[in-house]
Design an enzyme around this catalytic site. Structure first.
Site, PDB file in Angstrom:
ATOM      1  N   CYS A  66       0.809  -1.222   0.000  1.00 23.62           N
ATOM      2  CA  CYS A  66       0.000   0.000   0.000  1.00 23.62           C
ATOM      3  C   CYS A  66       0.841   1.270   0.000  1.00 23.62           C
ATOM      4  O   CYS A  66       0.288   2.378   0.023  1.00 23.62           O
ATOM      5  CB  CYS A  66      -0.960  -0.023   1.177  1.00 23.62           C
ATOM      6  SG  CYS A  66      -2.009  -1.493   1.145  1.00 23.62           S
ATOM      7  N   HIS A 101      -2.535   8.226   5.784  1.00 23.67           N
ATOM      8  CA  HIS A 101      -2.791   6.874   5.276  1.00 23.67           C
ATOM      9  C   HIS A 101      -4.183   6.439   5.772  1.00 23.67           C
ATOM     10  O   HIS A 101      -4.962   5.923   4.996  1.00 23.67           O
ATOM     11  CB  HIS A 101      -1.713   5.917   5.755  1.00 23.67           C
ATOM     12  CG  HIS A 101      -1.784   4.580   5.113  1.00 23.67           C
ATOM     13  ND1 HIS A 101      -1.751   4.400   3.743  1.00 23.67           N
ATOM     14  CD2 HIS A 101      -1.907   3.331   5.645  1.00 23.67           C
ATOM     15  CE1 HIS A 101      -1.848   3.106   3.462  1.00 23.67           C
ATOM     16  NE2 HIS A 101      -1.942   2.439   4.595  1.00 23.67           N
ATOM     17  N   GLU A 146      -0.553   6.063  13.454  1.00 25.90           N
ATOM     18  CA  GLU A 146      -0.288   7.225  12.599  1.00 25.90           C
ATOM     19  C   GLU A 146      -0.532   8.516  13.395  1.00 25.90           C
ATOM     20  O   GLU A 146       0.234   9.479  13.287  1.00 25.90           O
ATOM     21  CB  GLU A 146      -1.164   7.199  11.341  1.00 25.90           C
ATOM     22  CG  GLU A 146      -0.797   8.307  10.347  1.00 25.90           C
ATOM     23  CD  GLU A 146      -1.481   8.175   8.997  1.00 25.90           C
ATOM     24  OE1 GLU A 146      -2.468   7.412   8.884  1.00 25.90           O
ATOM     25  OE2 GLU A 146      -1.035   8.834   8.041  1.00 25.90           O
ATOM     26  N   LYS A 161      -9.991   7.935   2.535  1.00 30.60           N
ATOM     27  CA  LYS A 161     -10.368   6.541   2.269  1.00 30.60           C
ATOM     28  C   LYS A 161     -11.836   6.268   2.597  1.00 30.60           C
ATOM     29  O   LYS A 161     -12.382   5.253   2.174  1.00 30.60           O
ATOM     30  CB  LYS A 161      -9.445   5.595   3.032  1.00 30.60           C
ATOM     31  CG  LYS A 161      -8.037   5.527   2.438  1.00 30.60           C
ATOM     32  CD  LYS A 161      -7.161   4.495   3.116  1.00 30.60           C
ATOM     33  CE  LYS A 161      -5.833   4.307   2.384  1.00 30.60           C
ATOM     34  NZ  LYS A 161      -4.941   5.458   2.447  1.00 30.60           N
ATOM     35  N   HIS A 165      -9.822   1.948   0.246  1.00 28.18           N
ATOM     36  CA  HIS A 165      -8.368   1.769   0.211  1.00 28.18           C
ATOM     37  C   HIS A 165      -7.976   1.105  -1.108  1.00 28.18           C
ATOM     38  O   HIS A 165      -8.263  -0.079  -1.332  1.00 28.18           O
ATOM     39  CB  HIS A 165      -7.929   0.911   1.392  1.00 28.18           C
ATOM     40  CG  HIS A 165      -6.439   0.868   1.586  1.00 28.18           C
ATOM     41  ND1 HIS A 165      -5.557   1.493   0.746  1.00 28.18           N
ATOM     42  CD2 HIS A 165      -5.679   0.266   2.555  1.00 28.18           C
ATOM     43  CE1 HIS A 165      -4.323   1.281   1.168  1.00 28.18           C
ATOM     44  NE2 HIS A 165      -4.366   0.548   2.262  1.00 28.18           N
ATOM     45  N   PHE A 202       1.818  -3.226   4.191  1.00 27.66           N
ATOM     46  CA  PHE A 202       2.147  -4.511   4.805  1.00 27.66           C
ATOM     47  C   PHE A 202       3.626  -4.814   4.544  1.00 27.66           C
ATOM     48  O   PHE A 202       4.176  -4.477   3.501  1.00 27.66           O
ATOM     49  CB  PHE A 202       1.300  -5.636   4.196  1.00 27.66           C
ATOM     50  CG  PHE A 202      -0.116  -5.701   4.715  1.00 27.66           C
ATOM     51  CD1 PHE A 202      -0.536  -4.951   5.799  1.00 27.66           C
ATOM     52  CD2 PHE A 202      -1.043  -6.544   4.109  1.00 27.66           C
ATOM     53  CE1 PHE A 202      -1.839  -5.019   6.275  1.00 27.66           C
ATOM     54  CE2 PHE A 202      -2.355  -6.628   4.567  1.00 27.66           C
ATOM     55  CZ  PHE A 202      -2.745  -5.868   5.657  1.00 27.66           C
TER      56      PHE A 202
END
Length: 407
Positions: free
Chosen positions: A161, A299, A310, A331, A336, A395
């Site tokens: 991502c 994010h 975050e 998002k 996402h 990830f």
């Protein structure tokens, strides 16, 4: 080091087939998340996603060539074409000095799934001869470079991502070091297929608000329970500043900083307190030579630990909550888009900078005590923006951050 500016933007996602319609919908707080129609999800635990509706691939490819390119490539071609047109190359361009940096998290997953079924049920001789070139991640750059005759460096990022953001930084490095004068960046993803939804659902990563898809993605809200998968593509034209100025190009912003880091912690869970995210943001600010920004496109996945960590990383970066700029996650609108997210969100961030409006974080209804920043809840906000940041974390503990400034 040579300066790098952005001169063209393109975007397609669940909210629109071009950057104008998609950005307007985002600012208006709309969402593209709905029930899945690309396949029958009745046997899935998750039945919602943000699909690009009414997309006709024959608008970007000859009908006989559609089967040669997975949907993630088709969407990428659309966004790239818009960005190149937006950059307005009316004069002669040295194509040997014009490259491409593409990105995807998992490339042609639907094509891989389809051909695996054919192999298992009908035998390997029935596999499509277009299977491999249609599914490879780097074929996104391959198809687009052929269309636009881009003969400079042809690079691909496959960093989950964070891939879209890493593609931007790879393109910028190439220009800064003299490897090219111009780079087209394209991040694209189309993994809404049975194995894609089933795979992320098996990890318990996806929201299960199946009965209320419009409110399923809830970044930083106390009731969030996972992310929603989206699809789409974002594209940017990056140019060396003097070359862009010489041809009279419209300049959206200068890329003044970027940062990259690895968590080295866990295959899916972010490092505690966002330690890796903090280092990526710190590196981006150090490169930019600034200590503050006016807006952060987070994010913000709508998952528990991402949103917590975050938030903690941003507070540490700016020395406490009171010093933090407005932060929003888009998002809730786009869902996402995995490897495309960084490119799409960079386009959104640059349009926010240009138009002086901060997109909202929608579905923010019940504050989480551990997420206590100004998330621009539910309604867009007019603001005088000069420096903006966009975050992407993936990830495997891979982080990417970019910082843009008005020129």
């Amino acid at each position: 080091m040579r300066r790098v500016v952005v001169t063209g933007l393109g975007m397609i996602n669940s909210l629109g087939h071009d950057k104008r319609s998609a950005f307007d919908a985002i600012v208006n707080g709309e969402t593209g998340i709905d029930h899945i129609t690309l396949f029958d999800p009745s046997n899935q635990s998750v039945k919602i996603a943000a699909e690009v509706k009414k997309f006709d691939p024959t608008t970007v490819l000859d009908p006989k060539d559609v089967k040669k390119a997975d949907r993630f490539i088709q969407l990428g071609i659309k966004a790239a074409r818009e960005a190149m047109a937006d950059a307005g190359f009316d004069g002669e361009v040295d194509n040997d000095r014009f490259g491409i940096s593409s990105a995807s998290g998992i490339g042609g997953l639907a094509t891989i799934e389809k051909n695996a079924v054919v192999c298992n049920t009908r035998g390997p001789r029935r596999i499509s001869p277009f299977f491999i070139p249609s599914a490879l991640v780097n074929m996104l750059g391959g198809f687009i470079s052929i269309e636009h005759k881009l003969k400079g460096p042809n690079l691909s990022s496959v960093t989950a991502c964070a891939a879209g953001t890493h593609a931007i930084t790879e393109a910028a490095k190439t220009i800064m070091l003299g490897g090219a004068d111009r780079m087209l960046v394209v991040g694209s993803e189309a993994a809404i297929c049975p194995i894609g939804i089933g795979g992320f659902a098996a990890m318990k990563a996806l929201s299960t608000y199946n009965d209320d898809p419009k409110h399923a993605s809830r970044p930083f809200d106390a009731k969030r329970n996972g992310f929603v998968m989206g699809e789409g593509s974002g594209a940017l034209v990056l140019e060396e500043y003097e070359a862009a100025k010489a041809r009279g190009a419209k300049i959206y912003a200068e890329l003044i900083g970027f940062g990259e880091s690895g968590d080295a912690n866990h295959i899916t869970t972010p490092a505690p307190e966002g330690e890796g995210a903090y280092r990526a943001m710190r590196a981006a600010l150090n490169m930019a030579g600034v200590n503050k920004v006016d807006y952060i496109n987070a994010h913000g996945t709508s998952t528990k630990y991402n949103d917590w960590y975050e938030t903690m990383a941003i507070k540490k970066l700016f020395g406490g909550k009171e010093n933090c700029p407005p932060v929003s996650s888009t998002k809730g609108q786009t869902a996402h888009c995995l490897g495309a997210a960084g490119a799409i969100e960079a386009v959104i961030t640059l349009m926010a900078l240009t138009e002086g409006v901060i997109p909202p974080t929608i579905n923010y209804e019940e504050p989480d005590p551990d997420c206590d920043l100004d998330y621009v809840p539910n309604e867009a906000r007019k603001a005088d923006l000069e420096i903006v940041m966009s975050n992407s974390f993936g990830f495997g503990g891979t982080n990417g951050v970019v910082v843009f400034k008005k020129v």
